[in-house]
Design a protein around this motif. Structure first.
Motif, PDB file in Angstrom:
ATOM      1  N   HIS A 127      61.779 -83.253 161.594  1.00 50.23           N
ATOM      2  CA  HIS A 127      62.970 -83.616 161.700  1.00 50.23           C
ATOM      3  C   HIS A 127      63.925 -83.182 160.762  1.00 50.23           C
ATOM      4  CE1 HIS A 127      61.732 -86.670 164.653  1.00 50.23           C
ATOM      5  NE2 HIS A 127      60.691 -86.892 164.001  1.00 50.23           N
ATOM      6  N   LYS A 128      63.523 -82.213 159.761  1.00 53.47           N
ATOM      7  CA  LYS A 128      64.372 -81.551 158.746  1.00 53.47           C
ATOM      8  C   LYS A 128      65.222 -82.600 157.790  1.00 53.47           C
ATOM      9  CE  LYS A 128      63.340 -78.040 161.163  1.00 53.47           C
ATOM     10  NZ  LYS A 128      62.354 -77.061 160.720  1.00 53.47           N
ATOM     11  N   VAL A 129      64.427 -83.308 157.409  1.00 54.15           N
ATOM     12  CA  VAL A 129      64.901 -84.424 156.307  1.00 54.15           C
ATOM     13  C   VAL A 129      64.073 -84.197 154.991  1.00 54.15           C
ATOM     14  CG1 VAL A 129      65.744 -86.026 158.264  1.00 54.15           C
ATOM     15  CG2 VAL A 129      63.521 -86.275 157.303  1.00 54.15           C
ATOM     16  N   SER A 130      64.643 -84.820 154.069  1.00 53.31           N
ATOM     17  CA  SER A 130      64.049 -84.882 152.825  1.00 53.31           C
ATOM     18  C   SER A 130      63.090 -86.136 152.621  1.00 53.31           C
ATOM     19  CB  SER A 130      64.846 -84.666 151.611  1.00 53.31           C
ATOM     20  OG  SER A 130      65.625 -83.304 151.648  1.00 53.31           O
ATOM     21  N   LEU A 131      62.035 -86.216 152.210  1.00 53.14           N
ATOM     22  CA  LEU A 131      61.206 -87.561 151.988  1.00 53.14           C
ATOM     23  C   LEU A 131      60.291 -87.329 150.783  1.00 53.14           C
ATOM     24  CD1 LEU A 131      59.906 -88.195 155.796  1.00 53.14           C
ATOM     25  CD2 LEU A 131      61.574 -89.258 154.643  1.00 53.14           C
ATOM     26  N   SER A 132      60.067 -88.351 150.038  1.00 52.43           N
ATOM     27  CA  SER A 132      59.319 -88.641 148.936  1.00 52.43           C
ATOM     28  C   SER A 132      57.874 -89.007 149.083  1.00 52.43           C
ATOM     29  CB  SER A 132      60.068 -89.219 147.705  1.00 52.43           C
ATOM     30  OG  SER A 132      59.110 -89.342 146.758  1.00 52.43           O
ATOM     31  N   TYR A 133      56.893 -88.298 148.998  1.00 54.07           N
ATOM     32  CA  TYR A 133      55.655 -88.782 149.289  1.00 54.07           C
ATOM     33  C   TYR A 133      54.737 -89.283 148.030  1.00 54.07           C
ATOM     34  CZ  TYR A 133      54.025 -84.193 147.066  1.00 54.07           C
ATOM     35  OH  TYR A 133      53.885 -83.106 146.314  1.00 54.07           O
ATOM     36  N   THR A 134      55.690 -88.905 146.800  1.00 52.78           N
ATOM     37  CA  THR A 134      55.153 -89.382 145.617  1.00 52.78           C
ATOM     38  C   THR A 134      55.164 -90.810 145.457  1.00 52.78           C
ATOM     39  OG1 THR A 134      57.046 -88.453 144.480  1.00 52.78           O
ATOM     40  CG2 THR A 134      55.174 -87.194 144.341  1.00 52.78           C
ATOM     41  N   PHE A 163      66.002 -90.318 162.238  1.00 51.93           N
ATOM     42  CA  PHE A 163      65.612 -89.017 161.652  1.00 51.93           C
ATOM     43  C   PHE A 163      66.819 -88.076 161.630  1.00 51.93           C
ATOM     44  CE2 PHE A 163      61.334 -90.446 162.188  1.00 51.93           C
ATOM     45  CZ  PHE A 163      61.108 -90.060 160.981  1.00 51.93           C
ATOM     46  N   LYS A 164      67.535 -88.004 163.018  1.00 53.86           N
ATOM     47  CA  LYS A 164      68.670 -86.952 163.246  1.00 53.86           C
ATOM     48  C   LYS A 164      69.872 -87.448 162.650  1.00 53.86           C
ATOM     49  CE  LYS A 164      71.405 -84.869 166.512  1.00 53.86           C
ATOM     50  NZ  LYS A 164      71.734 -84.472 167.795  1.00 53.86           N
ATOM     51  N   ASP A 165      70.079 -88.825 162.317  1.00 54.29           N
ATOM     52  CA  ASP A 165      71.308 -89.082 161.349  1.00 54.29           C
ATOM     53  C   ASP A 165      70.878 -88.745 160.129  1.00 54.29           C
ATOM     54  OD1 ASP A 165      72.662 -89.958 163.513  1.00 54.29           O
ATOM     55  OD2 ASP A 165      72.279 -92.258 163.287  1.00 54.29           O
ATOM     56  N   LYS A 166      69.945 -89.078 159.555  1.00 52.75           N
ATOM     57  CA  LYS A 166      69.428 -88.767 158.085  1.00 52.75           C
ATOM     58  C   LYS A 166      69.460 -87.170 157.897  1.00 52.75           C
ATOM     59  CE  LYS A 166      67.788 -89.383 153.764  1.00 52.75           C
ATOM     60  NZ  LYS A 166      68.489 -90.156 152.889  1.00 52.75           N
ATOM     61  N   ALA A 167      69.116 -86.355 158.910  1.00 54.38           N
ATOM     62  CA  ALA A 167      69.315 -85.061 158.850  1.00 54.38           C
ATOM     63  C   ALA A 167      70.809 -84.433 158.705  1.00 54.38           C
ATOM     64  CB  ALA A 167      68.505 -84.044 159.838  1.00 54.38           C
ATOM     65  N   VAL A 168      71.457 -84.915 159.549  1.00 52.54           N
ATOM     66  CA  VAL A 168      72.898 -84.503 159.605  1.00 52.54           C
ATOM     67  C   VAL A 168      73.676 -85.104 158.220  1.00 52.54           C
ATOM     68  CG1 VAL A 168      75.343 -85.238 160.686  1.00 52.54           C
ATOM     69  CG2 VAL A 168      73.152 -84.698 162.055  1.00 52.54           C
ATOM     70  N   GLY A 231      75.604 -78.647 167.035  1.00 51.23           N
ATOM     71  CA  GLY A 231      75.100 -79.893 167.098  1.00 51.23           C
ATOM     72  C   GLY A 231      73.816 -80.123 166.724  1.00 51.23           C
ATOM     73  N   THR A 232      73.103 -78.914 166.120  1.00 47.43           N
ATOM     74  CA  THR A 232      71.806 -79.018 165.663  1.00 47.43           C
ATOM     75  C   THR A 232      71.459 -78.909 164.388  1.00 47.43           C
ATOM     76  OG1 THR A 232      69.746 -77.558 165.795  1.00 47.43           O
ATOM     77  CG2 THR A 232      71.966 -76.363 165.579  1.00 47.43           C
ATOM     78  N   VAL A 233      70.439 -79.589 164.083  1.00 45.14           N
ATOM     79  CA  VAL A 233      70.092 -79.679 162.372  1.00 45.14           C
ATOM     80  C   VAL A 233      69.273 -78.649 161.943  1.00 45.14           C
ATOM     81  CG1 VAL A 233      70.071 -82.174 162.582  1.00 45.14           C
ATOM     82  CG2 VAL A 233      67.940 -81.273 162.962  1.00 45.14           C
TER      83      VAL A 233
END
Length: 296
Positions: A127-134, A163-168, A231-233
């Motif tokens: 989804h091309k987003v940043s997430l923290s697994y730690t 997910f898309k809104d977060k990526a944008v 309109g693509t991420v």
């Protein structure tokens, strides 16, 4: 009351059984009624994503349980022969706490971290987003973790966004950060100039230039343009091809010529040795919209 009456009353209905005394449920607002429906986290993702998560969980549980069983058996044997034997001046057992037991404990910890990372990274890439697994690792352990727990933590990190809104949101935040001085943005009619926007790796021997390997400006800009135009991420292929030429540099490509796009909203891109980028939009209005939405 029939077994379905409570469910029907939740939505202001009844099953019309004249032989029963109908319980008068407290009136609920429409929002209360929808909040009363429990939607599991795996209903918020695609079937493919659910299957990936379930398989990773199955493999993790099987591996974890095997290692825990092995550790329990080793611990029993270790304790059984842990007393010192004076004839050999050491414990009789052949198992070592450091070399044997602690290594299994270390593997349990590492596969737990890998399980959290695999699922988190899967959604990051997909989804091309940043997430923290730690953050997820620290709040849980190998006994409490499941893919549902990880997804709940991921949705919490999204802050109520899709997910898309977060990526944008991240695309726009990154593109705004490339302009440290807003005076470096200049609009003339349909042309938007970004002054001092490129950091070059230069080679004195032949005066060739290419984008710095640690590129923190052009890539965010091209991602922002991709979203604005298509309109693509993800970076659209038309911009990705230009970006790859800039990465390989002037030794292989004429990167300082004008790149004619002729697509909706954006006519051309021109890169300069002094670090300036000129974007020619289809009209002044689109130049202003892009500047205000993605650079300010």
């Amino acid at each position: 009351m029939s077994k379905y009456a409570g469910q029907l009353l939740l939505f202001g209905l009844d099953d019309n059984d004249p032989n029963e005394t109908v319980y008068e449920a407290p009136k609920l607002t429409l929002l209360d009624k929808f909040n009363a429906i429990d939607i599991s986290v795996d209903q918020r993702i695609s079937e493919h994503e659910v299957e990936f998560c379930k398989r990773q969980e199955m493999i993790f549980y099987e591996t974890r349980d095997m290692l825990k069983k092995y550790l329990d058996e080793m611990t029993i044997l270790y304790d059984k022969y842990s007393e010192k034997n004076n004839d050999i001046d050491r414990a009789e057992g052949f198992l070592c706490n450091h070399e044997d037991l602690n290594k299994v404990k270390s593997r349990l910890a590492s596969i737990y971290k890998e399980f959290v990372y695999r699922i988190t990274n899967f959604f990051e890439r997909r989804h091309k987003v940043s997430l923290s697994y730690t953050n997820i690792e620290e709040k849980n352990d190998e006994n409490s973790i499941s893919f549902s727990v990880i997804l709940e933590e991921i949705f919490e990190q999204l802050g109520g966004l899709s997910f898309k809104d977060k990526a944008v949101e991240e695309i726009k935040a990154a593109s705004r950060n490339i302009i440290y001085n807003k005076n470096n943005l200049q609009i003339t009619k349909s042309k938007l100039a970004l002054i001092d926007c490129i950091w070059w790796d230069s080679y004195c021997s032949d005066d060739r230039k290419e984008i710095s390997y640690d590129d923190k400006r052009v890539k965010p800009l091209f991602l922002a343009l991709s979203h604005f135009i298509y309109g693509t991420v993800e970076m659209h292929w038309s911009l990705s091809s230009i970006y790859q030429e800039l990465r390989k540099g002037s030794k292989e490509y004429d990167i300082f010529s004008k790149y004619e796009l002729g697509v909706n909203y954006l006519e051309s891109i021109k890169i300069f040795k002094n670090g300036k980028i000129e974007l020619v939009f289809s009209d002044h209005e689109n130049a202003e919209i892009f500047k205000n939405e993605y650079l300010y």
